[in-house]
Design an enzyme around this catalytic site. Sequence first.
Site, PDB file in Angstrom:
ATOM      1  N   THR A  78     -10.414 -61.651  16.349  1.00 39.69           N
ATOM      2  CA  THR A  78      -9.333 -62.355  17.023  1.00 39.69           C
ATOM      3  C   THR A  78      -8.656 -61.532  18.116  1.00 39.69           C
ATOM      4  O   THR A  78      -8.658 -60.292  18.079  1.00 39.69           O
ATOM      5  CB  THR A  78      -8.256 -62.750  15.985  1.00 39.69           C
ATOM      6  OG1 THR A  78      -7.127 -63.326  16.641  1.00 39.69           O
ATOM      7  CG2 THR A  78      -7.776 -61.532  15.200  1.00 39.69           C
ATOM      8  N   ASP A  79      -8.042 -62.230  19.054  1.00 43.59           N
ATOM      9  CA  ASP A  79      -7.229 -61.587  20.081  1.00 43.59           C
ATOM     10  C   ASP A  79      -5.962 -60.965  19.492  1.00 43.59           C
ATOM     11  O   ASP A  79      -5.299 -60.151  20.137  1.00 43.59           O
ATOM     12  CB  ASP A  79      -6.855 -62.586  21.174  1.00 43.59           C
ATOM     13  CG  ASP A  79      -6.023 -63.750  20.661  1.00 43.59           C
ATOM     14  OD1 ASP A  79      -6.267 -64.207  19.524  1.00 43.59           O
ATOM     15  OD2 ASP A  79      -5.139 -64.235  21.401  1.00 43.59           O
ATOM     16  N   TRP A  94      -7.249 -68.743  20.375  1.00 43.21           N
ATOM     17  CA  TRP A  94      -6.721 -70.097  20.575  1.00 43.21           C
ATOM     18  C   TRP A  94      -7.784 -71.168  20.275  1.00 43.21           C
ATOM     19  O   TRP A  94      -8.021 -72.090  21.053  1.00 43.21           O
ATOM     20  CB  TRP A  94      -6.205 -70.268  22.010  1.00 43.21           C
ATOM     21  CG  TRP A  94      -5.063 -69.399  22.403  1.00 43.21           C
ATOM     22  CD1 TRP A  94      -4.708 -68.213  21.866  1.00 43.21           C
ATOM     23  CD2 TRP A  94      -4.125 -69.662  23.460  1.00 43.21           C
ATOM     24  NE1 TRP A  94      -3.600 -67.702  22.509  1.00 43.21           N
ATOM     25  CE2 TRP A  94      -3.217 -68.572  23.492  1.00 43.21           C
ATOM     26  CE3 TRP A  94      -3.970 -70.693  24.384  1.00 43.21           C
ATOM     27  CZ2 TRP A  94      -2.171 -68.495  24.399  1.00 43.21           C
ATOM     28  CZ3 TRP A  94      -2.930 -70.614  25.299  1.00 43.21           C
ATOM     29  CH2 TRP A  94      -2.033 -69.525  25.295  1.00 43.21           C
ATOM     30  N   TYR A 109      -1.720 -60.281   9.989  1.00 43.42           N
ATOM     31  CA  TYR A 109      -2.974 -60.960  10.317  1.00 43.42           C
ATOM     32  C   TYR A 109      -3.823 -60.116  11.277  1.00 43.42           C
ATOM     33  O   TYR A 109      -4.987 -59.811  11.008  1.00 43.42           O
ATOM     34  CB  TYR A 109      -2.697 -62.333  10.923  1.00 43.42           C
ATOM     35  CG  TYR A 109      -3.909 -62.986  11.535  1.00 43.42           C
ATOM     36  CD1 TYR A 109      -4.968 -63.416  10.727  1.00 43.42           C
ATOM     37  CD2 TYR A 109      -4.020 -63.164  12.912  1.00 43.42           C
ATOM     38  CE1 TYR A 109      -6.104 -64.003  11.287  1.00 43.42           C
ATOM     39  CE2 TYR A 109      -5.139 -63.759  13.476  1.00 43.42           C
ATOM     40  CZ  TYR A 109      -6.172 -64.166  12.662  1.00 43.42           C
ATOM     41  OH  TYR A 109      -7.293 -64.735  13.223  1.00 43.42           O
TER      42      TYR A 109
END
Length: 315
Positions: free
Chosen positions: A125-126, A175, A150
């Site tokens: 994830t970013d 996203w 997270y």
Amino acid sequence: TGLRRRRIELLKDTYQAITTMNILVTGANGQLGNELQLAAKGSKDHYIFTDVCDNYQKLDITSLEAVRKMVGDNDVKCIINCAAWTNVDAAETAGEIVETLNATAPEHLAVAMKEVGGLLIHVSTDYVFGGDPYNTPCKEDQKGTPTGIYGLTKLHGEQKIKATEAKHIIIRTAWLYSEYGKNFVKTMMHLTKTKPQLKVVFDQCGTPTYAGDLANVIFDIVENRKYEGHSGIYHFSNEGVCSWYDFARKIARIAGNTDCEILPCHSDEFPSPVKRPAYSVLDKTKIKETFGITIPYWTDSLEKCMKTLLSSEQE
């Protein structure tokens, strides 16, 4: 000698083309898992889709022995890990389970693949970024600076995978939305249809990613065996940049929900236990050059996804 070498290369290519592989997909009922099920139809390989919910083969990825048994019983040579704890706010108070799912479980999958000479494709994830003020797209070798549990546990997962020295492709994305499950697109379609006014943050910028596009890239890498010699971290999102405010306005426009007034607001107007990245645009140069892919612009993919969603509403 040159002709002989060329014949050997052709034989290798032919063998690779006809050799099937057993592929395990975890978290198969999520957004990306569902899209992978569509992408895998007609594949020369054999896919095994697992999840903790009904209608799927069950696999406890928090148990190394359970993973080893699944791999051994089914001669699995590739795992695509779509399973994770993804509730960003709840992660702050959920306890050890977040680290277990986002870091320890991916390590188990990597260990199992290392033991059989297989490949792990892991989705990250970013949110591994965010602690530093960036204003240019994040590259793969940029230091992780997560601002919440997270992002921190996802970063730990990446580190644990690499430490096993298994063949791996870690894909950071951002996203994510699709026709499946709960996501920002479906929420905004509903709210802009039913509310006269909405406030959406404009001070968080990134790129929406259609899960169908990510699934197709993963499928292409596996199906065409492009992964050999390319272990590492890669970034994938759709092309372009926008804020959540821009994203919401585009969703409303495509849906025809023009009666809802959408107002820009600051993040601090929506108190949250987590400070989200203000800028987490991902640089996709590496994945495009390594695997020879073209990535669609975010509004084009959004229109494609919403066309399906809007059609299903009318049925």
